[in-house]
Design a protein around this motif. Structure first.
Motif, PDB file in Angstrom:
ATOM      1  N   PHE A  85       1.045  -1.510   0.417  1.00 14.64           N
ATOM      2  CA  PHE A  85      -0.411   0.158   0.065  1.00 14.64           C
ATOM      3  C   PHE A  85       1.225   1.673  -0.103  1.00 14.64           C
ATOM      4  O   PHE A  85       0.393   2.459  -0.172  1.00 14.64           O
ATOM      5  CB  PHE A  85      -0.790  -0.246   1.165  1.00 14.64           C
ATOM      6  N   VAL A  86       2.047   1.288   0.097  1.00 13.17           N
ATOM      7  CA  VAL A  86       3.312   2.535   0.069  1.00 13.17           C
ATOM      8  C   VAL A  86       4.565   2.478  -1.063  1.00 13.17           C
ATOM      9  O   VAL A  86       5.516   2.886  -0.734  1.00 13.17           O
ATOM     10  CB  VAL A  86       3.981   2.362   1.952  1.00 13.17           C
ATOM     11  N   GLY A  87       4.528   1.006  -2.132  1.00 13.00           N
ATOM     12  CA  GLY A  87       4.518   1.266  -2.773  1.00 13.00           C
ATOM     13  C   GLY A  87       5.385   0.659  -2.971  1.00 13.00           C
ATOM     14  O   GLY A  87       6.187   0.105  -4.154  1.00 13.00           O
ATOM     15  N   ILE A  88       5.925  -0.538  -1.775  1.00  9.91           N
ATOM     16  CA  ILE A  88       6.584  -1.480  -2.273  1.00  9.91           C
ATOM     17  C   ILE A  88       6.342  -2.530  -2.161  1.00  9.91           C
ATOM     18  O   ILE A  88       5.895  -3.120  -1.846  1.00  9.91           O
ATOM     19  CB  ILE A  88       7.651  -1.643  -0.723  1.00  9.91           C
ATOM     20  N   SER A  89       6.525  -3.063  -3.312  1.00  6.98           N
ATOM     21  CA  SER A  89       6.150  -4.131  -4.322  1.00  6.98           C
ATOM     22  C   SER A  89       7.052  -5.305  -3.752  1.00  6.98           C
ATOM     23  O   SER A  89       8.401  -5.560  -2.635  1.00  6.98           O
ATOM     24  CB  SER A  89       6.639  -3.996  -5.989  1.00  6.98           C
ATOM     25  N   PRO A  90       6.096  -6.615  -3.964  1.00  3.99           N
ATOM     26  CA  PRO A  90       7.391  -7.439  -3.377  1.00  3.99           C
ATOM     27  C   PRO A  90       8.043  -7.919  -4.673  1.00  3.99           C
ATOM     28  O   PRO A  90       9.472  -8.908  -3.746  1.00  3.99           O
ATOM     29  CB  PRO A  90       6.115  -8.651  -4.030  1.00  3.99           C
ATOM     30  N   GLU A  91       8.693  -8.006  -5.626  1.00  3.64           N
ATOM     31  CA  GLU A  91      10.010  -8.204  -5.768  1.00  3.64           C
ATOM     32  C   GLU A  91      10.969  -7.302  -5.012  1.00  3.64           C
ATOM     33  O   GLU A  91      12.331  -8.012  -4.930  1.00  3.64           O
ATOM     34  CB  GLU A  91       9.604  -8.323  -7.896  1.00  3.64           C
ATOM     35  N   MET A  92      10.590  -6.030  -4.971  1.00  5.24           N
ATOM     36  CA  MET A  92      11.740  -5.602  -4.238  1.00  5.24           C
ATOM     37  C   MET A  92      12.446  -6.146  -2.902  1.00  5.24           C
ATOM     38  O   MET A  92      13.156  -6.536  -1.963  1.00  5.24           O
ATOM     39  CB  MET A  92      11.209  -3.800  -3.621  1.00  5.24           C
ATOM     40  N   PHE A  93      11.448  -6.434  -2.269  1.00  4.57           N
ATOM     41  CA  PHE A  93      11.528  -7.712  -1.027  1.00  4.57           C
ATOM     42  C   PHE A  93      12.142  -9.459  -1.640  1.00  4.57           C
ATOM     43  O   PHE A  93      12.471  -9.891  -0.357  1.00  4.57           O
ATOM     44  CB  PHE A  93       9.820  -8.207  -0.333  1.00  4.57           C
ATOM     45  N   ILE A  94      11.927  -9.387  -2.030  1.00  3.62           N
ATOM     46  CA  ILE A  94      13.051 -10.323  -2.907  1.00  3.62           C
ATOM     47  C   ILE A  94      14.172 -10.725  -3.388  1.00  3.62           C
ATOM     48  O   ILE A  94      14.663 -10.835  -2.477  1.00  3.62           O
ATOM     49  CB  ILE A  94      12.184 -11.566  -4.433  1.00  3.62           C
ATOM     50  N   CYS A  95      14.235  -9.518  -3.491  1.00  4.52           N
ATOM     51  CA  CYS A  95      15.704  -8.666  -4.017  1.00  4.52           C
ATOM     52  C   CYS A  95      16.335  -8.311  -2.555  1.00  4.52           C
ATOM     53  O   CYS A  95      17.355  -8.558  -2.151  1.00  4.52           O
ATOM     54  CB  CYS A  95      15.530  -7.634  -4.676  1.00  4.52           C
ATOM     55  N   GLY A  96      15.039  -7.874  -1.588  1.00  6.04           N
ATOM     56  CA  GLY A  96      15.948  -7.470  -0.715  1.00  6.04           C
ATOM     57  C   GLY A  96      16.144  -8.173   0.643  1.00  6.04           C
ATOM     58  O   GLY A  96      17.345  -8.215   1.085  1.00  6.04           O
ATOM     59  N   MET A  97      15.765  -9.754   0.863  1.00  9.64           N
ATOM     60  CA  MET A  97      15.685 -11.325   1.484  1.00  9.64           C
ATOM     61  C   MET A  97      17.236 -11.453   0.882  1.00  9.64           C
ATOM     62  O   MET A  97      17.791 -12.105   2.062  1.00  9.64           O
ATOM     63  CB  MET A  97      15.029 -11.875   0.984  1.00  9.64           C
ATOM     64  N   VAL A  98      16.985 -12.037  -0.422  1.00  6.46           N
ATOM     65  CA  VAL A  98      18.464 -11.922  -0.358  1.00  6.46           C
ATOM     66  C   VAL A  98      20.114 -11.277  -0.071  1.00  6.46           C
ATOM     67  O   VAL A  98      20.890 -11.712   0.216  1.00  6.46           O
ATOM     68  CB  VAL A  98      18.840 -12.675  -2.741  1.00  6.46           C
ATOM     69  N   ILE A  99      19.690  -9.835  -0.599  1.00  6.88           N
ATOM     70  CA  ILE A  99      20.592  -9.069   0.147  1.00  6.88           C
ATOM     71  C   ILE A  99      20.727  -9.431   1.467  1.00  6.88           C
ATOM     72  O   ILE A  99      22.021  -9.377   1.830  1.00  6.88           O
ATOM     73  CB  ILE A  99      20.113  -7.491  -0.425  1.00  6.88           C
ATOM     74  N   ALA A 100      19.960  -9.275   2.874  1.00  4.50           N
ATOM     75  CA  ALA A 100      19.384  -9.493   3.447  1.00  4.50           C
ATOM     76  C   ALA A 100      21.008 -10.938   4.359  1.00  4.50           C
ATOM     77  O   ALA A 100      21.430 -11.254   4.860  1.00  4.50           O
ATOM     78  CB  ALA A 100      17.695  -9.893   4.279  1.00  4.50           C
ATOM     79  N   ILE A 101      19.968 -11.924   3.770  1.00  2.00           N
ATOM     80  CA  ILE A 101      21.177 -13.359   3.301  1.00  2.00           C
ATOM     81  C   ILE A 101      21.987 -13.440   3.507  1.00  2.00           C
ATOM     82  O   ILE A 101      22.870 -13.765   3.984  1.00  2.00           O
ATOM     83  CB  ILE A 101      20.162 -14.471   3.200  1.00  2.00           C
ATOM     84  N   PHE A 102      22.503 -12.708   2.623  1.00  2.00           N
ATOM     85  CA  PHE A 102      23.850 -12.159   2.046  1.00  2.00           C
ATOM     86  C   PHE A 102      24.807 -11.466   3.086  1.00  2.00           C
ATOM     87  O   PHE A 102      26.405 -12.496   3.468  1.00  2.00           O
ATOM     88  CB  PHE A 102      23.561 -11.133   0.811  1.00  2.00           C
ATOM     89  N   THR A 103      23.692 -10.542   3.490  1.00  2.00           N
ATOM     90  CA  THR A 103      24.596 -10.014   5.019  1.00  2.00           C
ATOM     91  C   THR A 103      24.958 -10.820   5.844  1.00  2.00           C
ATOM     92  O   THR A 103      26.335 -10.188   6.516  1.00  2.00           O
ATOM     93  CB  THR A 103      24.002  -8.377   6.021  1.00  2.00           C
ATOM     94  N   ILE A 104      24.140 -11.603   5.511  1.00  2.00           N
ATOM     95  CA  ILE A 104      24.400 -12.918   7.403  1.00  2.00           C
ATOM     96  C   ILE A 104      25.088 -13.763   7.174  1.00  2.00           C
ATOM     97  O   ILE A 104      26.460 -14.295   7.893  1.00  2.00           O
ATOM     98  CB  ILE A 104      23.551 -13.176   8.302  1.00  2.00           C
ATOM     99  N   GLN A 105      25.034 -14.413   5.494  1.00  2.00           N
ATOM    100  CA  GLN A 105      26.069 -15.545   4.762  1.00  2.00           C
ATOM    101  C   GLN A 105      26.856 -15.564   4.395  1.00  2.00           C
ATOM    102  O   GLN A 105      27.888 -16.654   4.308  1.00  2.00           O
ATOM    103  CB  GLN A 105      24.662 -16.514   4.183  1.00  2.00           C
ATOM    104  N   GLY A 106      26.746 -14.987   3.862  1.00  2.00           N
ATOM    105  CA  GLY A 106      28.007 -14.289   2.401  1.00  2.00           C
ATOM    106  C   GLY A 106      29.227 -13.702   2.652  1.00  2.00           C
ATOM    107  O   GLY A 106      30.058 -13.388   1.734  1.00  2.00           O
ATOM    108  N   ILE A 107      28.912 -12.573   3.201  1.00  2.00           N
ATOM    109  CA  ILE A 107      30.478 -11.400   3.437  1.00  2.00           C
ATOM    110  C   ILE A 107      31.709 -11.701   4.800  1.00  2.00           C
ATOM    111  O   ILE A 107      32.538 -12.793   4.324  1.00  2.00           O
ATOM    112  CB  ILE A 107      29.700 -10.115   3.826  1.00  2.00           C
ATOM    113  N   TYR A 108      31.211 -12.177   6.103  1.00  2.00           N
ATOM    114  CA  TYR A 108      31.925 -12.511   7.117  1.00  2.00           C
ATOM    115  C   TYR A 108      32.031 -13.084   7.974  1.00  2.00           C
ATOM    116  O   TYR A 108      31.117 -12.388   8.980  1.00  2.00           O
ATOM    117  CB  TYR A 108      33.638 -11.292   7.031  1.00  2.00           C
ATOM    118  N   HIS A 109      31.565 -14.768   8.542  1.00  2.00           N
ATOM    119  CA  HIS A 109      30.813 -14.955   8.722  1.00  2.00           C
ATOM    120  C   HIS A 109      31.470 -14.988  10.703  1.00  2.00           C
ATOM    121  O   HIS A 109      30.317 -15.115  11.321  1.00  2.00           O
ATOM    122  CB  HIS A 109      31.274 -16.520   9.141  1.00  2.00           C
TER     123      HIS A 109
END
Lengths: 111, 166
Positions: free
Chosen positions: B121-145
């Motif tokens: 309703f505030v203009g953030i579409s589901p595809e932004m959340f798909i991409c956002g979640m991939v980035i979010a997991i990357f910050t946890i799993q992919g950079i520096y354990h």
């Protein structure tokens, strides 16, 4: 019979009916209302988990294929609610493994 | 909404959703399967936090709130709110087949379905959340354990879910 339901309120009502029916039937089948505490470590099937997850998920699959049957999906909601409770009570462990039967929860790879 | 701003908000919301749900439902407390235990001790050996390591091992070995968040976003993108409900069912099935009782995954999917629906309703579409979640997991799993697990361990302590293992 396939018909189109465009009314969001009717859809919401269908899901609520399905959840209520599955919980009531699960309780009637002597499933506990909630798992034992601490809930996050519990493997017990109960009326509020996972019965409504099955009811909502399967109902959503039917509605996604535009299958609503009679009464704009209400009859389907009731039937799926009943079947979900029956499945969780009697057939759940035919499909899913039961870790409570194993000595440990370390998975099935250990000898 | 501007795509970059939307993406940043979606990433932060997804990150908070899966970390809070997973931590509250006890992922950092103990390893659910042998693989998660190995991951936890391996990360500890490399200077990380054991509790955060168990968190990482658990989300690696079964579909918890991280997978639930991602699949719910994809489900809502494809089929609307009903897609999120189907995602919750699929995550539950995946969990049970991975020797996990599935609370974290299912709760994560359902909360994310509600969040994606509300943010639409505030203009953030589901595809932004798909991409956002991939980035979010990357910050946890992919950079520096070691660093990410120390942060996860601190969050686990704040929630009273720190592990008793040594």
């Amino acid at each position: 019979m396939i018909s189109m339901v465009t009314n969001g309120f009717q859809l919401l009502l269908n899901y609520i009916v399905s959840i209520i029916v599955c919980i009531v039937v699960a309780l009637a089948l002597k499933l506990p209302l909630v798992p034992e505490k601490p809930v996050r470590n519990s493997w017990t099937n109960s009326a509020i988990y996972p019965t409504p997850i099955f009811a909502m998920g399967i109902l959503a699959i039917f509605f996604s294929f535009n299958i609503y049957w009679i009464y704009d999906g209400l009859a389907l909601a009731v039937i799926i609610g009943i079947l979900s409770a029956l499945f969780v009570k009697y057939f759940f462990y035919y499909i899913f493994p039961n870790p409570a039967e194993n000595d440990s929860i370390d998975g099935g790879d250990e000898s | 909404m501007n795509m970059i701003i939307g993406l940043i908000i979606a990433t932060v919301v997804s990150w908070l959703n899966f970390v809070i749900v997973d931590t509250y439902l006890g992922l950092p407390e103990s390893p659910g399967v042998k693989g998660a235990e190995n991951v936890g001790y391996s990360i500890k050996k490399r200077g990380g936090d054991l509790s955060g390591g168990f968190f990482q091992g658990n989300i690696l070995c079964s579909p918890d709130a991280s997978a639930g968040t991602l699949l719910a976003s994809i489900g809502v993108y494809i089929l609307g709110v009903q897609g999120g409900l189907i995602a919750a069912l699929l995550v539950f099935i995946g969990n049970r087949l991975c020797a996990d009782n599935g609370y974290a995954g299912v709760v994560g999917s359902l909360t994310m379905t509600a969040i994606v629906f509300a943010f639409s309703f505030v203009g953030i579409s589901p595809e932004m959340f798909i991409c956002g979640m991939v980035i979010a997991i990357f910050t946890i799993q992919g950079i520096y354990h070691p660093a990410s697990t120390k942060l996860l361990g601190r969050i686990a302590k704040a929630f009273g879910r720190y592990t008793d293992y040594e």
